[in-house]
Enzyme design. Structure first.
Site, PDB file in Angstrom:
ATOM      1  N   SER A 168       0.879  -1.179   0.000  1.00 33.28           N
ATOM      2  CA  SER A 168       0.000   0.000   0.000  1.00 33.28           C
ATOM      3  C   SER A 168       0.911   1.222   0.000  1.00 33.28           C
ATOM      4  O   SER A 168       2.114   1.116   0.242  1.00 33.28           O
ATOM      5  CB  SER A 168      -0.846  -0.045   1.272  1.00 33.28           C
ATOM      6  OG  SER A 168      -1.222   1.232   1.712  1.00 33.28           O
ATOM      7  N   TYR A 174      -2.431  -0.827  10.331  1.00 33.96           N
ATOM      8  CA  TYR A 174      -2.405  -1.108   8.892  1.00 33.96           C
ATOM      9  C   TYR A 174      -1.046  -0.723   8.292  1.00 33.96           C
ATOM     10  O   TYR A 174      -0.431  -1.497   7.549  1.00 33.96           O
ATOM     11  CB  TYR A 174      -3.541  -0.351   8.205  1.00 33.96           C
ATOM     12  CG  TYR A 174      -3.705  -0.724   6.759  1.00 33.96           C
ATOM     13  CD1 TYR A 174      -4.325  -1.903   6.400  1.00 33.96           C
ATOM     14  CD2 TYR A 174      -3.218   0.108   5.753  1.00 33.96           C
ATOM     15  CE1 TYR A 174      -4.465  -2.261   5.066  1.00 33.96           C
ATOM     16  CE2 TYR A 174      -3.352  -0.239   4.420  1.00 33.96           C
ATOM     17  CZ  TYR A 174      -3.984  -1.430   4.086  1.00 33.96           C
ATOM     18  OH  TYR A 174      -4.110  -1.781   2.764  1.00 33.96           O
TER      19      TYR A 174
HETATM   20  N1  LIG Z   1      -8.641  -0.386  -1.614  1.00 35.55           N
HETATM   21  C1  LIG Z   1      -7.516   0.272  -1.493  1.00 35.55           C
HETATM   22  O1  LIG Z   1      -7.451   1.490  -1.677  1.00 35.55           O
HETATM   23  C2  LIG Z   1      -6.261  -0.465  -1.129  1.00 35.55           C
HETATM   24  C3  LIG Z   1      -5.049   0.231  -1.207  1.00 35.55           C
HETATM   25  C4  LIG Z   1      -3.873  -0.435  -0.891  1.00 35.55           C
HETATM   26  C5  LIG Z   1      -3.909  -1.765  -0.521  1.00 35.55           C
HETATM   27  N2  LIG Z   1      -5.099  -2.411  -0.424  1.00 35.55           N
HETATM   28  C6  LIG Z   1      -5.076  -3.830  -0.040  1.00 35.55           C
HETATM   29  O2  LIG Z   1      -5.465  -4.583  -1.167  1.00 35.55           O
HETATM   30  C7  LIG Z   1      -6.183  -5.742  -0.730  1.00 35.55           C
HETATM   31  C8  LIG Z   1      -7.572  -5.746  -1.360  1.00 35.55           C
HETATM   32  O3  LIG Z   1      -8.231  -4.566  -0.955  1.00 35.55           O
HETATM   33  P1  LIG Z   1      -9.786  -4.361  -1.195  1.00 35.55           P
HETATM   34  O4  LIG Z   1     -10.009  -2.917  -1.013  1.00 35.55           O
HETATM   35  O5  LIG Z   1     -10.196  -5.051  -2.427  1.00 35.55           O
HETATM   36  O6  LIG Z   1     -10.378  -5.121   0.103  1.00 35.55           O
HETATM   37  P2  LIG Z   1     -11.767  -5.827   0.342  1.00 35.55           P
HETATM   38  O7  LIG Z   1     -12.785  -5.389  -0.646  1.00 35.55           O
HETATM   39  O8  LIG Z   1     -12.106  -5.694   1.791  1.00 35.55           O
HETATM   40  O9  LIG Z   1     -11.416  -7.363   0.080  1.00 35.55           O
HETATM   41  C9  LIG Z   1     -10.575  -8.033   0.975  1.00 35.55           C
HETATM   42  C10 LIG Z   1     -10.435  -9.481   0.535  1.00 35.55           C
HETATM   43  O10 LIG Z   1      -9.633 -10.149   1.526  1.00 35.55           O
HETATM   44  C11 LIG Z   1     -10.283 -11.325   1.946  1.00 35.55           C
HETATM   45  N3  LIG Z   1      -9.995 -11.600   3.352  1.00 35.55           N
HETATM   46  C12 LIG Z   1     -10.159 -10.774   4.428  1.00 35.55           C
HETATM   47  N4  LIG Z   1      -9.778 -11.411   5.552  1.00 35.55           N
HETATM   48  C13 LIG Z   1      -9.355 -12.642   5.176  1.00 35.55           C
HETATM   49  C14 LIG Z   1      -8.834 -13.755   5.876  1.00 35.55           C
HETATM   50  N5  LIG Z   1      -8.673 -13.768   7.217  1.00 35.55           N
HETATM   51  N6  LIG Z   1      -8.490 -14.862   5.179  1.00 35.55           N
HETATM   52  C15 LIG Z   1      -8.645 -14.892   3.840  1.00 35.55           C
HETATM   53  N7  LIG Z   1      -9.141 -13.886   3.098  1.00 35.55           N
HETATM   54  C16 LIG Z   1      -9.489 -12.770   3.773  1.00 35.55           C
HETATM   55  C17 LIG Z   1     -11.761 -11.092   1.699  1.00 35.55           C
HETATM   56  O11 LIG Z   1     -12.369 -12.332   1.401  1.00 35.55           O
HETATM   57  P3  LIG Z   1     -13.585 -12.996   2.216  1.00 35.55           P
HETATM   58  O12 LIG Z   1     -14.192 -11.948   3.117  1.00 35.55           O
HETATM   59  O13 LIG Z   1     -14.513 -13.446   1.145  1.00 35.55           O
HETATM   60  O14 LIG Z   1     -12.940 -14.119   2.979  1.00 35.55           O
HETATM   61  C18 LIG Z   1     -11.754 -10.193   0.452  1.00 35.55           C
HETATM   62  O15 LIG Z   1     -11.783 -10.965  -0.715  1.00 35.55           O
HETATM   63  C19 LIG Z   1      -6.214  -5.686   0.795  1.00 35.55           C
HETATM   64  O16 LIG Z   1      -5.133  -6.423   1.293  1.00 35.55           O
HETATM   65  C20 LIG Z   1      -6.029  -4.203   1.075  1.00 35.55           C
HETATM   66  O17 LIG Z   1      -5.507  -3.966   2.353  1.00 35.55           O
HETATM   67  C21 LIG Z   1      -6.279  -1.806  -0.726  1.00 35.55           C
END
Ligand SMILES: NC(=O)c1ccc[n+]([C@@H]2O[C@H](COP(=O)([O-])OP(=O)(O)OC[C@H]3O[C@@H](n4cnc5c(N)ncnc54)[C@H](OP(=O)(O)O)[C@@H]3O)[C@@H](O)[C@H]2O)c1
Length: 274
Positions: free
Chosen positions: A146, A159
């Protein structure tokens, strides 16, 4: 330059947390580039419509249960993926969680949730999957970081610690496993709107403030990650390892921007456009 540099035909990719959000977009990009896919969620029924979509692209796909906070679940998913496809070439450690709170309000449980999911989970999934990659002398591991991997943000102590750790973990694993033909890189998105943070983006004043600080003047669209994830997964990145690739519209160049006129002898604000 040949298209083979970005061709993932006959490659098998695991994308953790592909039930929604960025994981689903990156999985789709890998499938379009030719990869067969292992999709994961804590509840595999959430994956089934997406599995159908991937198969409609002509790729093989399997939906597996995975909770990255459970060691047994990691081992079971890895064994099942190898049993279905025979090998795994690409791992995207995308599963993640976040707790936004002022640092003084962060609880022991909040800290454990974020660190266990984002950092410990990514390490142990990498370790489990890398055993097969090392045996085959080929692998591409992409850890999702990130902009908080490289900058501090208020309200994101746990985070940011997890994402800073991901960057360091990436360098350590790259050094450890490079000798076996396994590359390990960190793909670090900036500010993207997804399920995880949609409430934030309802605040238009905040979005305006944020966009003003992003050199490209907008937040990220999930498809902005397509090129970077395919690059890091493919032959194109064969001599790149241990690196963090920020896809953030440039915000990491100066997350806190100096006020106009700051640093002038008079100290008075400037009327010049920024
Ligand atoms: N959105 C942003 O701006 C951003 C920026 C930088 C980095 N990120 C990172 O990129 C990744 C995806 O972000 P997103 O915004 O798409 O998040 P999101 O919509 O909340 O999706 C998170 C994913 O992680 C899975 N997950 C959560 N806890 C888990 C666990 N204990 N075991 C296995 N799977 C788990 C969830 O699957 P289930 O709930 O179906 O198990 C879901 O598919 C994350 O790691 C986030 O921190 C996001």
């Amino acid at each position: 330059m040949s298209n083979a540099l970005f061709d993932l035909s006959s490659r098998v990719a695991i994308v953790t947390g592909s039930s929604r959000g960025l994981g689903q977009y990156m999985a789709r990009a890998l499938a379009i580039a030719g990869a067969d896919l292992v999709l994961t969620s804590r509840d595999r029924t959430r994956l089934l419509p997406f599995e159908t979509e991937i198969k409609a692209l002509g790729r093989r796909a399997v939906s597996l249960e995975l909770d990255v906070r459970q060691r047994e679940s990691i081992d079971k998913m890895t064994a099942a993926a190898e049993a279905v496809f025979g090998h795994v070439d690409i791992l995207v450690n995308n599963a993640g969680s976040n707790v936004r709170k002022p640092a003084l309000e962060v609880t022991w449980e909040d800290w454990n949730l974020v660190l266990d999911t984002n950092l410990r989970g990514s390490f142990f999934v990498s370790q489990a999957v890398a055993r097969g990659m090392i045996a085959r002398r080929y692998g591409r591991i992409i850890n999702i970081g990130s902009v908080t991997s490289v900058a501090g943000y208020a309200g994101l102590a746990a985070y940011g610690a997890s994402r800073g750790g991901i960057r360091q973990l990436t360098m350590s694993l790259a050094d450890d496993w490079g000798q076996y033909g396994v590359t390990v890189n960190c793909l670090a998105p900036g500010w993207f709107q997804t399920e995880q943070n949609k409430v934030l983006y309802e605040n238009t004043e905040w979005v305006e403030y944020l966009c003003d600080r992003i050199p490209l003047k907008r937040t990220g669209q999930p498809r902005d990650l397509d090129g970077a994830v395919v690059f890091l997964a493919a032959e194109s990145s064969r001599y790149v390892t241990g690196q963090t690739l920020l896809v953030d519209g440039g915000i990491s160049t100066g997350a806190t921007r100096a006020l106009p006129g700051a640093g002038r002898a008079s100290g008075k604000p400037s009327a010049e456009p920024r």
